[in-house]
Design an enzyme around this catalytic site. Structure first.
Site, PDB file in Angstrom:
ATOM      1  N   GLU A  95      25.022  14.206  40.163  1.00 16.10           N
ATOM      2  CA  GLU A  95      24.597  13.962  38.792  1.00 16.10           C
ATOM      3  C   GLU A  95      24.546  12.466  38.503  1.00 16.10           C
ATOM      4  O   GLU A  95      25.304  11.687  39.084  1.00 16.10           O
ATOM      5  CB  GLU A  95      25.568  14.626  37.812  1.00 16.10           C
ATOM      6  CG  GLU A  95      25.486  16.142  37.861  1.00 16.10           C
ATOM      7  CD  GLU A  95      26.434  16.807  36.887  1.00 16.10           C
ATOM      8  OE1 GLU A  95      25.958  17.692  36.166  1.00 16.10           O
ATOM      9  OE2 GLU A  95      27.622  16.452  36.838  1.00 16.10           O
ATOM     10  N   CYS A 108      24.668   5.403  35.194  1.00 15.85           N
ATOM     11  CA  CYS A 108      25.885   5.670  35.941  1.00 15.85           C
ATOM     12  C   CYS A 108      25.471   6.486  37.158  1.00 15.85           C
ATOM     13  O   CYS A 108      24.932   7.585  37.015  1.00 15.85           O
ATOM     14  CB  CYS A 108      26.825   6.449  35.024  1.00 15.85           C
ATOM     15  SG  CYS A 108      28.325   7.002  35.831  1.00 15.85           S
ATOM     16  N   CYS A 115      33.872  14.589  45.986  1.00 14.05           N
ATOM     17  CA  CYS A 115      34.776  13.461  46.217  1.00 14.05           C
ATOM     18  C   CYS A 115      36.015  13.955  46.948  1.00 14.05           C
ATOM     19  O   CYS A 115      36.473  15.074  46.737  1.00 14.05           O
ATOM     20  CB  CYS A 115      35.197  12.849  44.876  1.00 14.05           C
ATOM     21  SG  CYS A 115      36.121  11.306  45.022  1.00 14.05           S
ATOM     22  N   CYS A 119      41.771  12.970  42.490  1.00 14.76           N
ATOM     23  CA  CYS A 119      42.487  12.607  41.262  1.00 14.76           C
ATOM     24  C   CYS A 119      42.626  13.882  40.429  1.00 14.76           C
ATOM     25  O   CYS A 119      41.655  14.617  40.237  1.00 14.76           O
ATOM     26  CB  CYS A 119      41.697  11.546  40.484  1.00 14.76           C
ATOM     27  SG  CYS A 119      41.444  10.032  41.423  1.00 14.76           S
ATOM     28  N   CYS A 122      40.249  14.616  37.260  1.00 11.51           N
ATOM     29  CA  CYS A 122      38.798  14.390  37.351  1.00 11.51           C
ATOM     30  C   CYS A 122      38.061  15.650  37.804  1.00 11.51           C
ATOM     31  O   CYS A 122      38.447  16.285  38.789  1.00 11.51           O
ATOM     32  CB  CYS A 122      38.519  13.246  38.338  1.00 11.51           C
ATOM     33  SG  CYS A 122      36.755  12.897  38.520  1.00 11.51           S
ATOM     34  N   GLY A 162      32.117  10.629  43.129  1.00  7.76           N
ATOM     35  CA  GLY A 162      32.441  10.024  44.416  1.00  7.76           C
ATOM     36  C   GLY A 162      33.221   8.737  44.331  1.00  7.76           C
ATOM     37  O   GLY A 162      33.369   8.134  43.261  1.00  7.76           O
ATOM     38  N   GLU A 163      33.742   8.328  45.479  1.00  6.62           N
ATOM     39  CA  GLU A 163      34.482   7.078  45.588  1.00  6.62           C
ATOM     40  C   GLU A 163      33.598   6.078  46.338  1.00  6.62           C
ATOM     41  O   GLU A 163      33.412   6.185  47.561  1.00  6.62           O
ATOM     42  CB  GLU A 163      35.807   7.341  46.338  1.00  6.62           C
ATOM     43  CG  GLU A 163      36.559   6.091  46.781  1.00  6.62           C
ATOM     44  CD  GLU A 163      36.708   5.014  45.675  1.00  6.62           C
ATOM     45  OE1 GLU A 163      37.041   5.360  44.526  1.00  6.62           O
ATOM     46  OE2 GLU A 163      36.472   3.839  45.987  1.00  6.62           O
ATOM     47  N   SER A 192      33.117   0.775  40.745  1.00  7.85           N
ATOM     48  CA  SER A 192      34.430   1.221  40.273  1.00  7.85           C
ATOM     49  C   SER A 192      35.137   1.991  41.385  1.00  7.85           C
ATOM     50  O   SER A 192      34.587   2.939  41.944  1.00  7.85           O
ATOM     51  CB  SER A 192      34.239   2.122  39.053  1.00  7.85           C
ATOM     52  OG  SER A 192      35.469   2.634  38.614  1.00  7.85           O
ATOM     53  N   SER A 215      40.332   1.701  38.929  1.00 12.02           N
ATOM     54  CA  SER A 215      40.900   2.760  38.085  1.00 12.02           C
ATOM     55  C   SER A 215      42.406   2.802  38.317  1.00 12.02           C
ATOM     56  O   SER A 215      42.887   3.415  39.267  1.00 12.02           O
ATOM     57  CB  SER A 215      40.259   4.100  38.430  1.00 12.02           C
ATOM     58  OG  SER A 215      38.866   4.003  38.239  1.00 12.02           O
ATOM     59  N   LEU A 216      43.122   2.146  37.438  1.00 11.89           N
ATOM     60  CA  LEU A 216      44.571   2.017  37.617  1.00 11.89           C
ATOM     61  C   LEU A 216      45.275   3.266  37.080  1.00 11.89           C
ATOM     62  O   LEU A 216      46.057   3.913  37.784  1.00 11.89           O
ATOM     63  CB  LEU A 216      45.041   0.744  36.901  1.00 11.89           C
ATOM     64  CG  LEU A 216      46.502   0.374  37.046  1.00 11.89           C
ATOM     65  CD1 LEU A 216      46.902   0.176  38.495  1.00 11.89           C
ATOM     66  CD2 LEU A 216      46.820  -0.891  36.223  1.00 11.89           C
ATOM     67  N   ASN A 291      38.500  12.525  28.658  1.00 11.86           N
ATOM     68  CA  ASN A 291      37.500  13.541  28.313  1.00 11.86           C
ATOM     69  C   ASN A 291      37.953  14.854  28.926  1.00 11.86           C
ATOM     70  O   ASN A 291      38.081  14.954  30.145  1.00 11.86           O
ATOM     71  CB  ASN A 291      36.125  13.148  28.873  1.00 11.86           C
ATOM     72  CG  ASN A 291      35.651  11.830  28.297  1.00 11.86           C
ATOM     73  OD1 ASN A 291      35.765  11.588  27.099  1.00 11.86           O
ATOM     74  ND2 ASN A 291      35.153  10.944  29.160  1.00 11.86           N
ATOM     75  N   CYS A 333      32.901  10.161  31.367  1.00  8.51           N
ATOM     76  CA  CYS A 333      33.612   9.789  32.596  1.00  8.51           C
ATOM     77  C   CYS A 333      34.434  10.967  33.085  1.00  8.51           C
ATOM     78  O   CYS A 333      35.146  11.596  32.314  1.00  8.51           O
ATOM     79  CB  CYS A 333      34.607   8.677  32.328  1.00  8.51           C
ATOM     80  SG  CYS A 333      33.883   7.149  31.865  1.00  8.51           S
TER      81      CYS A 333
END
Ligand code: SAH
Length: 340
Positions: A95, A108, A115, A119, A122, A162-163, A192, A215-216, A291, A333
């Site tokens: 997407e 984006c 992924c 996380c 996510c 994805g990373e 990111s 992304s901390l 979100n 996000c």
């Protein structure tokens, strides 16, 4: 040449020249081809009307021009965000999101289908890992969305599925095409990462000209491990060191992203700990109210979000809040996921 499954967008400059030559055409045809693809966003070979018919048919029978197939879209063109679903050459789904802000239009993009980083908060994690996208498949998201956009796309963020740093080579190739061929300023392209320490060093050593966001999402390893298992191999101390190295090499501020999750990382104590952690690094902090994706995490109440921001009022770095635009259509996000 049998390239039926190869996308033209994956060819390097050198490979394009070789193709043009092997078809018996003069070198300037390469320039015309790139112009049609990256400046005029044409969708079909036959629309490139200054090319000889013979070349058009040879290209048509040898290469796919666009590796992605659009499957559907959600949101209207006058909404602040629109989401597009594509199928890749290997038939996986990805997407991309088009967003309109005051004076910028941002897309984006996804760097992988699914992924592997897992996380816990996510939506993409639920898909598991499907595949790394090729440079052409990443750039094609740009080309498709530009065609749909009401205004010229000015910014690109690698914050879709994805990373990006687990597909480093293809991501940097794609960013280079957007920068050099499509003319998006390097500082308007942001990569990111969930925090792959070794690749932050690599980005600095390679002197990639793009912006870096990390992304901390937690002020200490204990909390971070619970929501981002990659912390085990990429502890915060190492992450911060790599961000400092990045700054020392490139003199560019790092953006730290921090998703606010109710009762996980949203206390004032967390805010103070975060401020202490980042106080010596030239950086910006971007808070993202969570979100919801129907799982066990929630967005904190407005009162807690305000208190968190207030606790950071003396921070030596800029703090911004990102209210995601596309939440009504699940394009915010962390909401990108495709059920098979
Ligand atoms: N893998 C990369 C890029 C994709 S995620 C990365 O981790 O940075 C882009 C941003 O969205 C990250 O900062 C991530 O922490 C955040 N995010 C993920 N899920 C979210 C959700 N449900 N709500 C708000 N932000 C989310």
């Amino acid at each position: 040449m049998n390239n039926n499954n190869k996308s033209f967008l994956d060819l390097s400059k050198k490979e394009i020249s070789e193709v043009v030559e092997s078809f018996g055409e003069l070198p300037y045809r390469s320039v015309q081809l790139e112009d049609w693809i990256y400046k005029k966003y044409v969708e079909r070979w036959r629309d490139m009307n200054n090319l000889p018919q013979k070349l058009v048919s040879r290209l048509d029978s040898s290469f796919k021009l666009h590796p992605l197939t659009e499957i559907s879209s959600s949101g209207q063109s006058n909404d602040p965000a629109q989401k597009f679903l594509f199928q890749t050459s290997k038939k996986n789904k990805i997407e991309s999101v088009l967003m309109y802000q005051k004076n910028r239009t941002t897309i984006c993009v996804s760097s992988q289908s699914g992924c592997a980083v897992d996380c816990k908060f996510c939506a993409t994690a639920f898909m598991g890992f499907k595949e790394n996208l090729s440079p052409g498949e990443i750039v094609d998201q740009f080309l498709h969305l530009s065609k749909k956009s009401k205004s010229r796309v000015t910014n690109v963020v690698f914050m879709g599925m994805g990373e990006p740093f687990l597909n480093y080579k293809n991501v940097s190739k794609a960013a280079e095409i957007m920068n050099k061929k499509i003319n998006i300023g390097a500082r308007r392209i942001t990569i990111s990462t969930a925090g792959i320490v070794s690749k932050i060093y690599k980005m600095a050593d390679d002197k990639l000209p793009y912006k870096l966001a990390i992304s901390l999402n937690a002020p200490n390893d204990e909390i971070r491990k619970k929501i981002m298992p990659l912390t085990i191999n990429n502890p915060i101390k190492e992450l911060i060191k790599s961000a400092e190295y990045y700054y020392s090499k490139l003199k560019r501020f790092v953006t730290f992203e921090y998703v606010l999750l109710e009762n996980i990382n949203d206390s004032e104590a967390c805010a103070f700990e975060l401020m202490d952690l980042l106080k010596d690094i030239p950086c910006k902090l971007n808070l993202i109210p969570y979100n919801e994706i129907g799982g066990k995490f929630s967005r904190p109440k407005s009162k807690s979000i305000d208190a968190f921001i207030n606790a950071l009022k003396n921070a030596p770095f800029t703090v911004t809040v990102r209210w995601s635009k596309g939440t009504r259509i699940d394009a915010g996000c962390g909401q990108l996921a495709v059920k098979n």
